[in-house]
Write a protein that holds these residues in place. Structure first.
Motif, short mmCIF file in Angstrom:
data_model
loop_
_atom_site.label_atom_id
_atom_site.label_comp_id
_atom_site.label_asym_id
_atom_site.label_seq_id
_atom_site.Cartn_x
_atom_site.Cartn_y
_atom_site.Cartn_z
N GLN A 62 0.86 -1.17 0.00
CA GLN A 62 0.00 0.00 0.00
C GLN A 62 0.90 1.23 0.00
OE1 GLN A 62 -2.30 -0.37 3.59
NE2 GLN A 62 -1.02 1.08 4.67
N TYR A 63 0.34 2.33 -0.45
CA TYR A 63 1.09 3.58 -0.43
C TYR A 63 0.98 4.17 0.97
CZ TYR A 63 1.57 3.26 -5.43
OH TYR A 63 1.91 2.82 -6.69
N SER A 64 2.10 4.18 1.70
CA SER A 64 2.07 4.65 3.08
C SER A 64 2.27 6.15 3.19
CB SER A 64 3.12 3.91 3.91
OG SER A 64 4.40 4.10 3.36
N ARG A 65 3.07 6.73 2.29
CA ARG A 65 3.31 8.18 2.28
C ARG A 65 3.41 8.64 0.84
NH1 ARG A 65 8.40 8.69 6.19
NH2 ARG A 65 7.58 7.49 7.89
N GLY A 66 2.41 9.28 0.35
CA GLY A 66 2.47 9.79 -1.02
C GLY A 66 2.70 8.68 -2.03
N THR A 67 3.90 8.64 -2.59
CA THR A 67 4.22 7.65 -3.59
C THR A 67 5.10 6.53 -3.04
OG1 THR A 67 6.13 8.92 -4.33
CG2 THR A 67 4.04 9.30 -5.48
N GLN A 68 5.34 6.51 -1.73
CA GLN A 68 6.16 5.45 -1.12
C GLN A 68 5.34 4.17 -0.98
OE1 GLN A 68 8.10 6.40 2.58
NE2 GLN A 68 8.18 4.26 3.18
N LEU A 69 5.73 3.13 -1.70
CA LEU A 69 5.04 1.86 -1.67
C LEU A 69 5.68 0.97 -0.61
CD1 LEU A 69 2.77 0.36 -3.12
CD2 LEU A 69 4.48 -0.58 -4.66
N SER A 70 4.89 0.50 0.33
CA SER A 70 5.41 -0.31 1.43
C SER A 70 4.77 -1.69 1.43
CB SER A 70 5.11 0.36 2.78
OG SER A 70 5.70 1.63 2.86
N ILE A 71 5.56 -2.70 1.79
CA ILE A 71 5.02 -4.05 1.98
C ILE A 71 4.37 -4.08 3.35
CG2 ILE A 71 5.59 -6.49 2.26
CD1 ILE A 71 7.85 -6.08 0.26
N VAL A 72 3.08 -4.45 3.39
CA VAL A 72 2.34 -4.47 4.64
C VAL A 72 2.00 -5.89 5.09
CG1 VAL A 72 1.40 -2.15 4.37
CG2 VAL A 72 0.14 -4.10 3.45
N GLY A 73 2.32 -6.86 4.27
CA GLY A 73 2.04 -8.24 4.62
C GLY A 73 2.41 -9.17 3.48
N LEU A 74 2.27 -10.45 3.74
CA LEU A 74 2.54 -11.48 2.75
C LEU A 74 1.37 -12.44 2.71
CD1 LEU A 74 6.24 -12.23 3.72
CD2 LEU A 74 5.49 -10.96 1.72
N VAL A 75 1.09 -12.98 1.55
CA VAL A 75 0.00 -13.95 1.39
C VAL A 75 0.49 -15.04 0.44
CG1 VAL A 75 -1.09 -12.69 -0.51
CG2 VAL A 75 -2.47 -14.18 0.90
N PRO A 76 0.13 -16.29 0.70
CA PRO A 76 0.58 -17.35 -0.22
C PRO A 76 -0.10 -17.24 -1.58
CG PRO A 76 -0.68 -18.27 1.64
CD PRO A 76 -0.62 -16.80 1.83
N THR A 77 0.66 -17.57 -2.61
CA THR A 77 0.12 -17.61 -3.96
C THR A 77 0.67 -18.85 -4.66
OG1 THR A 77 -0.32 -16.32 -5.95
CG2 THR A 77 1.92 -16.22 -5.07
N SER A 78 -0.06 -19.33 -5.64
CA SER A 78 0.34 -20.53 -6.38
C SER A 78 1.18 -20.16 -7.59
CB SER A 78 -0.89 -21.30 -6.85
OG SER A 78 -1.65 -21.74 -5.76
N LEU A 79 2.26 -20.94 -7.82
CA LEU A 79 3.11 -20.77 -8.99
C LEU A 79 3.32 -22.14 -9.63
CD1 LEU A 79 5.90 -18.44 -7.53
CD2 LEU A 79 3.95 -17.75 -8.92
#
Length: 127
Positions: A62-79
């Motif tokens: 999510q954008y935490s400050r203006g244009t700063q993109l921050s990782i806020v969590g992890l979720v499993p995904t299939s590959l």
């Protein structure tokens, strides 16, 4: 925590609805009318039909400050070990799957949209 879902039939990720069922939450695609259980693991690749599917952690951002993109969590995904081979190599180096990576195991149109070249040693992520 927000989870990313894509239809295993057509790759749609926006027009999805969920409803309770005796087996769990059932997700239905408004585009192709495919239905599946939310927490069921994918047993085959939506692109090649292969069954060698692995789970890796995908970054939630999510954008935490203006244009700063921050990782806020992890979720499993299939590959898929075949279709998503280069992303699996990327994650084996200790990195999370980028938030905007389209998994070929979940999205049958992902391979066609990729711009990465097998001769290069980098991952190109397309939204």
């Amino acid at each position: 925590m927000v989870q990313y879902f894509a239809c295993p039939g057509c790759g749609e990720s926006e027009d999805l609805t969920g409803s309770p069922s005796p087996d769990g939450i059932r997700i239905r695609c408004g585009r192709c009318d495919t239905s599946w259980l939310r927490d069921a693991e994918s047993d085959k690749c939506a692109s090649c039909g292969g069954t060698d599917i692995v789970q890796r952690q995908r970054a939630l951002t999510q954008y935490s400050r203006g244009t700063q993109l921050s990782i806020v969590g992890l979720v499993p995904t299939s590959l898929c070990r075949t279709c998503d081979r280069r992303m699996i190599e990327w994650t084996d180096a200790g990195r999370a799957v980028p938030f905007n990576y389209r998994s070929a195991a979940l999205d049958p149109d992902a391979l066609a949209s990729r711009q990465d070249d097998d001769d290069d040693n980098h991952i190109v992520i397309t939204p």
